[in-house]
Design an enzyme around this catalytic site. Structure first.
Site, PDB file in Angstrom:
ATOM      1  N   ASP A 354      -2.591 -18.820  12.176  1.00 37.72           N
ATOM      2  CA  ASP A 354      -1.400 -19.555  12.582  1.00 37.72           C
ATOM      3  C   ASP A 354      -0.395 -19.592  11.428  1.00 37.72           C
ATOM      4  O   ASP A 354      -0.756 -19.867  10.274  1.00 37.72           O
ATOM      5  CB  ASP A 354      -1.804 -20.978  12.979  1.00 37.72           C
ATOM      6  CG  ASP A 354      -0.637 -21.837  13.404  1.00 37.72           C
ATOM      7  OD1 ASP A 354      -0.033 -21.518  14.438  1.00 37.72           O
ATOM      8  OD2 ASP A 354      -0.333 -22.821  12.689  1.00 37.72           O
ATOM      9  N   GLU A 390      -0.012 -14.445  12.910  1.00 39.76           N
ATOM     10  CA  GLU A 390       1.224 -14.909  13.523  1.00 39.76           C
ATOM     11  C   GLU A 390       2.261 -14.766  12.411  1.00 39.76           C
ATOM     12  O   GLU A 390       2.298 -15.583  11.482  1.00 39.76           O
ATOM     13  CB  GLU A 390       1.122 -16.363  13.979  1.00 39.76           C
ATOM     14  CG  GLU A 390       2.387 -16.837  14.667  1.00 39.76           C
ATOM     15  CD  GLU A 390       2.343 -18.315  15.039  1.00 39.76           C
ATOM     16  OE1 GLU A 390       2.926 -18.667  16.078  1.00 39.76           O
ATOM     17  OE2 GLU A 390       1.747 -19.112  14.294  1.00 39.76           O
TER      18      GLU A 390
END
Length: 713
Positions: A354, A390
Site C-alpha cells: 500500500d 501501489e
C-alpha cells in the site's frame, strides 16, 4: 499462561526480536535506542501484571529469556526514557506498549485518556507538555506468546508464473459474512475464507491468486467508533507480524495464527496463491494527537519520519498522520523481518504494498535506489515472491507508475483510467488505449520488465464497484458521516442515462454490456489482470466509492446475486477461461510489430480500421477513435514454454466498438485469414455467439460492444 510468578530470568538473546517460544520457555527482545530502562510486563488472567526488568542490552536491544513462559501468555513492555517532544522523544512508562514483533494480540482498545500521552482537555494539543501518566493497562490490547509449531504436511507454494496469474482482490469478512454455504460460526473469518464454498467459487472463476486486503493486526479509529462505524478495510496497522484477531473463529489467545495457516494450506491445496495487501507506510498511532500504543512510546524518533524544523510533528506522505521511517536501520529490519516471517512461517506467496512510494522516500523525493529496494533485491526469501507496488502516495512527486525497479510489478493506474475512459466514450484516448491493451511497454520495457509487470485493473476496493461504475456519475458517500466530502470525485464513471437503480430494461441492458466490455477488455489485455471481489456477480455499494468504514451489508458480498446476475457470473467464467486457454493473450514478451519470417507481411500484431486496412498515423488522430480492431498473431509468440518448446496459438481479431451506434467491421483479407469465427461477443449476456465471416466480408458490431474473431482458415 504462566501459572506462578516468574522467579528465574536468564539473559536470553537479542535476536530474534519479539517473543519466541522454543518449547521450554520464551525469549523476549525489544529494540529501543532511546530507552533508559525497559520492563517486560506479564499479564495474568485477572488483568494484573508482573514486571520483569530487562537488564541485558546489546546494540540497543533489550532482552531476557524466561523459562516456563508458554504460549498463551499475554505481555507488554514499559519503556522508561525521555519525554521531550521537541526532540522527537515520547517515552511514557505509564503506557503498556505492544510488541512491534508481536505474533498475536488479545483484547481490544478502550479509548480514554489512558491511551494518550497528553491531556485530552488541554488547550495545547501539540502534546508538548508533561503527560498525565495514566496507566493504560486494561485499556489497551496485550501481546500474546504463540506456539510457532504447525503441521504443514506437504504444503507447497503454487508458484504460478506472472503471465499465468489472475488475481482476485478480496476482503476476509466481506467475502464470507453472508455466504449461505459457510457455517454461521465461520463467517467473517479465515476459516470461512478457506472453506470449500469459497475455494470452489474461485476455482470456477479460474483465478490463480487471492489478494487479501489488510490482515495484519489493525486498530479501529476512535473517531469512527464514535460515529458507530469501524475501520472495515484495515489500513490502520500496528502489528506487522500478527493476523488480525477479529478475523479468527478461534476464541483462544493466539488462535488466529494456526487458523490463518490452515487457510493458506487450503488455498495451496487448490492451487491458489495467497497475496497480502500490506501497510508498511504508516501505523495506527496517527499524528501527534494519536494514542500511544507501541512505536511512539518505544522509540518515536527511530520509527517515524519527523519534521526537521519541529520534531513534535510528523511528516505525512500517506494522509493518515504519520509515515514510517524506512530510512532507519531498525525500522527497515522490522519491515524485512515481517516480510520474511509471512513467507517462511505463514507460507504466503506475495505482497501488495500500500502506498509503496512512501517506502522509497530517502529524504523527500521517491528514490528507486532507496535502501528498502536494495534490501528487497538482495534478500533470498523476499525477492522470490510476488512483489506488487501501489506506485503512489499523496506527497509531492508521489505518483510513480512505471518507475519501480525491475523486480516489481505495479498496480497500473493508467490502465484503469484509460479503459474507463474508452468505454464511457471519452474522445482522443485510442493511442493510450492501444498501449494499455498491449501491456504498457512505454511504462515497463525500459526497466527490463515484461508485460506482466502491469497489474491491470479497472476496479478495486478503493472506488466504485464494477456495477456502480456503470450506474453512477457521482459518489454517494453520505453514510460515511462526512457529508459526502470523502472519496474520489473524478471517477471516470458513466451511469448509462440514469443515476442509480432503475427498472428501465434498455439501461439495464446497456449496463450489463458495459460490465462485460470491461471484464472482456481486462482479460484480453497483455499483463496481469486483477478482479475486485464481487464484480463477477454485480456487487453494488449503492454508489459509495469509499466504504473503508462500512462494516455492513453495504460492503459485504451479497451471494444471492449469483442467481440474480447468473449471466454476468457465467460470462466472467467464460472470459477468464478463454484467457487461460490462449497464450496469445498472456505473452511473456512485448509485441514488436515485426514479421515473424523474412518476406512475411503478417506481423505479431496489427492495428486495423473498421474498413479492414492497417492504421496509419492519420487514422490514429481521426475522430473515429472509438472503433478499432487489433490482430494478434498466435504463430508469432517469441517466448518458449517452460521446457523450451515453441508456443503456438490461434490468431485472433479483437473488434472494439465504443460508439453508441452499430458499426460495420470488414474482416481483413490478404495474408491475415480466409475465414473467421466469432468466439466471444459482449452484446450477448453470456458472451455467446455463432457467427462465421469470410475475409473481406462485413460484420456488424452492436453499439458499445466487443467481438472476438478467431482465424479458422
Amino acid at each position: 499462561m504462566v501459572a506462578r510468578p516468574v522467579t528465574i530470568v536468564w539473559p536470553g538473546t537479542p535476536y530474534p526480536l519479539g517473543a519466541t517460544y522454543d518449547g521450554g520457555g520464551t525469549n523476549f527482545s525489544l529494540f529501543s535506542e532511546v530507552a533508559e530502562r525497559v520492563e517486560l510486563c506479564l499479564i495474568a488472567k485477572d488483568g494484573t501484571e508482573q514486571r520483569v526488568e530487562l537488564d541485558e542490552v546489546d546494540s540497543y536491544v533489550w532482552h531476557a529469556y524466561l523459562p516456563g513462559v508458554n504460549p498463551g501468555q499475554r505481555y507488554g513492555f514499559r519503556v522508561h526514557g525521555p519525554w521531550d517532544p521537541a526532540s522527537g522523544h515520547r517515552c511514557d512508562a505509564s503506557k503498556l506498549l505492544l510488541d512491534p514483533y508481536g505474533k498475536a494480540f488479545h483484547g481490544d482498545f478502550a479509548f480514554s485518556q489512558a491511551l494518550y500521552s497528553y491531556d485530552l482537555t488541554a488547550d495545547d494539543l501539540a502534546a508538548g507538555g508533561v503527560p498525565p501518566r495514566i496507566d493504560s493497562l486494561g485499556h489497551t490490547m496485550t501481546s500474546v506468546v504463540i506456539n510457532p509449531f504447525f503441521q504443514w504436511g506437504n504444503d507447497r507454494a503454487p508458484r504460478t508464473p506472472y503471465h499465468e496469474t489472475v488475481i482476485y482482490e478480496a476482503h476476509v469478512k466481506g467475502m464470507t459474512q453472508q455466504h449461505p454455504g459457510i457455517p454461521e460460526e465461520l463467517r467473517g473469518t479465515y476459516a470461512g475464507l478457506g472453506h470449500p464454498a469459497i475455494i470452489d467459487h474461485l476455482k470456477s472463476l479460474n483465478v490463480t491468486a487471492i489478494e487479501l486486503m489488510p490482515v495484519h493486526q489493525f486498530m479501529h479509529d476512535h473517531r469512527l467508533l464514535d460515529l458507530g462505524l469501524r475501520n472495515y478495510w484495515g489500513y490502520n496497522t500496528f502489528g506487522f507480524f500478527a493476523p488480525h484477531h477479529q478475523y479468527a473463529a478461534a476464541t483462544h489467545a493466539g488462535g488466529a495464527v494456526a487458523e490463518f495457516k490452515t487457510m493458506v494450506r487450503s488455498f495451496h491445496e487448490a492451487g491458489i496463491e495467497v497475496i497480502l495487501d500490506v501497510v508498511y507506510n504508516h501505523t495506527a498511532e496517527g499524528n501527534h494527537l494519536g494514542p500511544t500504543v507501541n512505536f511512539r512510546g518505544i522509540d518515536n524518533a527511530a520509527y517515524y519520519r519527523l519534521l526537521d524544523e519541529d520534531r513534535k510533528y510528523y511528516k505525512d506522505f500517506t494522509g493518515t498522520g504519520n509515515s514510517l521511517n524506512a530510512r532507519h536501520p531498525h525500522t527497515l529490519q522490522l519491515i524485512m523481518d515481517s516480510l520474511r516471517y509471512w513467507v517462511l512461517e505463514m507460507h504466503v506467496d506475495g505482497f501488495r504494498f500500500d502506498l509503496a512510494a512512501t517506502l522509497a522516500r530517502e529524504f523527500y523525493d521517491v528514490d528507486r535506489l532507496s535502501a528498502f529496494f536494495d534490501l528487497v533485491q538482495q534478500d533470498p526469501v523476499v525477492s522470490q515472491v510476488k512483489l506488487i507496488a501501489e506506485p503512489w502516495d499523496i506527497g509531492e512527486g508521489g505518483y510513480q507508475v512505471g518507475n519501480f525497479p525491475g523486480l516489481w510489478t505495479e498496480w497500473n493506474g493508467k490502465y484503469r483510467d484509460t479503459v474507463r475512459d474508452y468505454w464511457r466514450g471519452e474522445p482522443a484516448t485510442l493511442g493510450e488505449f492501444a498501449s494499455r491493451l498491449t501491456g504498457s511497454s512505454d511504462l515497463y520495457e525500459a526497466t527490463g520488465r515484461r508485460p506482466s509487470a502491469s497489474i491491470n485493473f479497472v476496479t478495486c476496493h478503493d472506488g466504485f464497484t464494477l456495477a456502480d461504475l456503470v450506474s453512477y456519475n457521482e459518489k454517494h458517500n453520505e453514510a460515511n458521516g462526512e457529508d459526502n466530502r470523502d472519496g474520489e470525485s473524478h471517477n471516470r464513471s458513466w451511469n448509462c442515462g440514469v443515476e442509480g437503480p432503475t427498472d428501465d430494461p434498455e439501461i439495464l441492458d446497456l449496463r450489463g454490456k458495459q460490465m462485460r466490455n470491461i471484464l472482456g477488455t481486462l482479460m484480453l489485455s497483455q499483463g496481469t489482470p486483477m478482479i475486485a471481489h464481487g464484480d463477477e456477480i454485480g456487487r453494488t455499494q449503492k454508489g459509495n466509492n469509499n466504504v473503508y468504514c462500512q462494516d455492513s451489508e453495504l460492503s459485504w458480498m451479497d451471494w444471492s446475486l449469483c442467481e440474480t446476475n447468473a449471466d454476468l457470473l457465467e460470462f466472467t467464467r467464460k472470459v477468464v477461461r478463454f484467457r487461460k486457454e490462449h497464450p496469445v493473450f498472456k505473452r511473456r514478451r512485448f509485441f514488436d510489430g515485426t514479421p515473424i519470417r523474412t518476406g512475411d507481411q503478417v506481423r505479431d500484431i496489427a492495428w486495423l480500421t473498421p474498413s479492414g486496412k492497417e492504421m496509419d498515423a492519420a487514422d490514429w488522430e481521426t475522430g473515429l477513435g472509438q472503433c478499432v480492431a487489433v490482430f494478434l498473431n498466435g504463430e508469432a509468440i517469441p517466448a518458449p514454454g517452460a521446457r523450451g518448446e515453441r508456443i503456438v496459438d490461434d490468431s485472433f481479431l479483437l473488434c472494439f466498438n465504443a460508439h453508441g451506434e452499430d458499426q460495420d467491421f470488414v474482416a481483413p483479407q490478404d495474408d491475415y485469414a480466409k475465414e473467421w469465427v466469432a468466439d466471444l461477443d459482449t452484446a450477448d449476456p453470456r458472451g455467446a455467439t455463432e457467427v462465421t465471416v469470410a475475409a473481406g466480408e462485413k460484420i456488424t458490431l452492436a453499439p458499445r460492444s466487443l467481438l472476438v474473431l478467431r482465424k479458422t482458415a
